[in-house]
Scaffold this active site. Sequence first.
Site, mmCIF file in Angstrom:
data_model
loop_
_atom_site.group_PDB
_atom_site.id
_atom_site.type_symbol
_atom_site.label_atom_id
_atom_site.label_comp_id
_atom_site.label_asym_id
_atom_site.label_seq_id
_atom_site.Cartn_x
_atom_site.Cartn_y
_atom_site.Cartn_z
ATOM 1 N N LYS A 178 0.882 -1.172 0.000
ATOM 2 C CA LYS A 178 0.000 0.000 0.000
ATOM 3 C C LYS A 178 0.915 1.216 0.000
ATOM 4 C CE LYS A 178 -4.103 1.868 2.111
ATOM 5 N NZ LYS A 178 -3.726 3.249 2.336
ATOM 6 N N LYS A 234 -6.556 -8.213 -2.582
ATOM 7 C CA LYS A 234 -7.740 -8.095 -3.442
ATOM 8 C C LYS A 234 -8.141 -9.478 -3.933
ATOM 9 C CE LYS A 234 -6.028 -3.649 -4.968
ATOM 10 N NZ LYS A 234 -5.210 -2.945 -5.952
ATOM 11 N N CYS A 275 -17.681 25.330 30.220
ATOM 12 C CA CYS A 275 -17.132 25.472 28.869
ATOM 13 C C CYS A 275 -16.068 26.569 28.863
ATOM 14 C CB CYS A 275 -18.250 25.822 27.892
ATOM 15 S SG CYS A 275 -17.640 26.238 26.247
HETATM 16 S S1 IVH Z 1 -6.740 -0.306 -4.242
HETATM 17 C C1 IVH Z 1 -11.011 0.198 -4.626
HETATM 18 N N1 IVH Z 1 -4.149 -0.689 -3.998
HETATM 19 O O1 IVH Z 1 -5.064 3.531 -0.548
HETATM 20 C C2 IVH Z 1 -9.669 -0.011 -4.167
HETATM 21 N N2 IVH Z 1 -5.095 1.308 -3.130
HETATM 22 O O2 IVH Z 1 -7.012 3.371 1.578
HETATM 23 C C3 IVH Z 1 -8.916 1.210 -3.796
HETATM 24 N N3 IVH Z 1 -3.483 2.838 -2.154
HETATM 25 O O3 IVH Z 1 -7.442 5.489 -2.155
HETATM 26 C C4 IVH Z 1 -7.585 1.228 -4.301
HETATM 27 N N4 IVH Z 1 -1.700 1.623 -2.533
HETATM 28 O O4 IVH Z 1 -5.035 5.732 -2.923
HETATM 29 C C5 IVH Z 1 -5.188 0.128 -3.752
HETATM 30 N N5 IVH Z 1 -1.872 -1.091 -3.887
HETATM 31 C C6 IVH Z 1 -2.918 -0.296 -3.635
HETATM 32 C C7 IVH Z 1 -2.760 0.940 -3.000
HETATM 33 C C8 IVH Z 1 -3.883 1.712 -2.758
HETATM 34 C C9 IVH Z 1 -2.158 2.766 -2.025
HETATM 35 C C10 IVH Z 1 -4.330 3.938 -1.667
HETATM 36 C C11 IVH Z 1 -5.346 4.417 -2.669
HETATM 37 C C12 IVH Z 1 -6.672 4.340 -1.959
HETATM 38 C C13 IVH Z 1 -6.275 4.221 -0.530
HETATM 39 C C14 IVH Z 1 -7.312 3.441 0.232
#
Ligand code: IVH
Length: 681
Positions: free
Chosen positions: A123, A295, A411
């Site tokens: 990620k 995925k 407050c």
């Molecule tokens: S999949 C529908 N794959 O993480 C699936 N996202 O927390 C969404 N991101 O908005 C995207 N690396 O910007 C996917 N290998 C990766 C990723 C990734 C970074 C980010 C992406 C997304 C966010 C979600």
Amino acid sequence: MAEPLSEAEAANRLMRLAKEIARHDRLYHDADAPEISDADYDALVRENRELEARFPQLVRTDSPSKRLGAAPTSALAKVTHARPMLSLDNAFSAEEVEEFVARVKRFLNLPGDAFVAFTAEPKIDGLSCSLRYENGELVLAATRGDGTVGEDVTANVRTISDVPQQIANAPDVLEVRGEVYMSKAAFEALNERQEAAGGKIFANPRNAAAGSLRQKDPGITAARPLRFLAHGWGELSEPLGETQLDAMKRIEGFGIPVTDLLVRCDSVEEMLAHYRAIEKARADLPFDIDGIVYKVDRLDYQERLGQVARAPRWGLAHKFPAEKAETTLEAIDIQVGRTGKLTPVGRLTPVGVGGVIVANVTLHNRDEIERLGLRIGDRVRIQRAGDVIPQVVENLTRDEKREPYVFPDHCPECDSEAVAEEGEVDVRCTGGLICPAQRFERLRHFVSRGALDIEGLGEKSIAEFIELGWLNSPADIFRLHVHRAELVQREGWKEKSVDNLLAAIEAKRQPDGPRLLFGLGIRHVGIVTARDLLKCFGTIEELRRAALSEGGEEELSSVQGVGPVVAEAVHDFFHEPHNREVLDDLLSEVSPQPFVSDAKQTEWSGKTIVFTGSLETMSRDEAKAQAERLGARAAGSVSAKTDLVVAGPGAGSKLKKAEELGVRVIDEAEWARIVSALFSE
Ligand code: IVH
């Protein structure tokens, strides 16, 4: 036809244009005080470009067209994504990953020991970006924004060398989605250059990438070494493959980079092994990552799994553990939120945690301070997980004798009593609208990016207008124009800035319904819930009618995505006469657009369907999700309002009731025919 111009005249004009444009650039970017309109600026740039085209021998070394790299966008334009850009659910443990895999199988109605392959990949900690190719040409690049509407960053993305301008043998429409990021090395080098030039220092590569991509001047983006890695796709005119892995290979074949750390896993064990391997290699990777994304590999399964709220059921982000650090708690400040909640904020001796300097932590509430036994001066261990706000996880000075911290019972903003209701942990200011902090926060929320998104109406202006007595409730925003003459006379305002603000306000006279509902700041009603509510009720007036009607709370709780807590909050909100007045006043100024659901419009739109008995080819969740995709609502019990009952073997009292009420009853096979006929349209 342009007027005839001698070469000498053209050279002269080009010199003046170069100077003029450079001056306006400085006024715009550095001083944030433009003297001419965007249209006038664009006209100068156009004139320069046209003259250069006619006299290519006269192009200057300091030509604005060279410096900019591409025509500057005067502001980043908004673009609606052809398909929404989703986010991912997070997991922090192996058990949660196992639960995810089990959940996927359950939804697909597969036995627990069935074989389902998943992909696993890093990620990347960057910014998501969608690249749209039409007939092989890059025509649009957009940031994620709120997932539905992003910003047009095409000119900037064209300067990223990883992103091809043209690709061969691609589908007519191809949207590649991925992450724009900056390598760790490039980030260090950029900060060194910034420091030498007295420029802005970035906290981490992600911020540097964001600051570089969301530039109004592509010339600046071009000078920043941004990279791109694809991780998925949006709209396609034809499928890219049958599995996630095949599709990503195809994208790589188009010349768009895909990480070589993408693998297919045949079991949870393999997924977790990949997670551990990459976690180990993390420090040596050239870019920052904050976890692993899994995925479902088969794309037909992904299609069936669909999404809940804004995240797909087929994907999961398995985050790396939070990074920790030790520091001293120097003070505890109390912030008053828009619902009057008193939130303690810890002020720390600044400390680096995972590449970011942290000086503030949320202490959540009174109980949390007590649980940790926090006192001013304590040594504390803090942690920061990805984009979550840093928090204190441990008090390291437990045994020392010092004055305990006393949580305020008034407050700090308006001195009204602050109390916690029975059974609640949060202490709230009872001042309501007399509390300036609450009024300010409500208005700030109302105009914020996720709500009405009124550009130019920032914290400073809100505070100023409240002070002047011009702004008490959201409707007043739409009446600010009556103060125009007075406002242009005020320090810090000019005709242009006032007119820009008033135009931004006027542009929101027909706001998006869910955003308006979210902007009202009803407790527990986030943007997703606001959408769910309006998907069912259509308008805010209808929602109010339902909330005020007898049995209203029950009706609200039956909405998909809405539970009893939300139902109670909505009910309470509309029962308060003051809130109804504020809303009526607001609705006299604005006309929300009718809600357009992203579900298909079909003969089933708005209908209520009940599934009963056992289903054989799909899980109950999948059946419900199918109903929603047809625009229908899946309900739990049969009543006169039910339009259809899908009954499997063993259906009992619900089937009987349906027959008594004369509701149409079908079996699972017939339902499957309805669904496949409508989805293949
Ligand atoms: S999949 C529908 N794959 O993480 C699936 N996202 O927390 C969404 N991101 O908005 C995207 N690396 O910007 C996917 N290998 C990766 C990723 C990734 C970074 C980010 C992406 C997304 C966010 C979600």
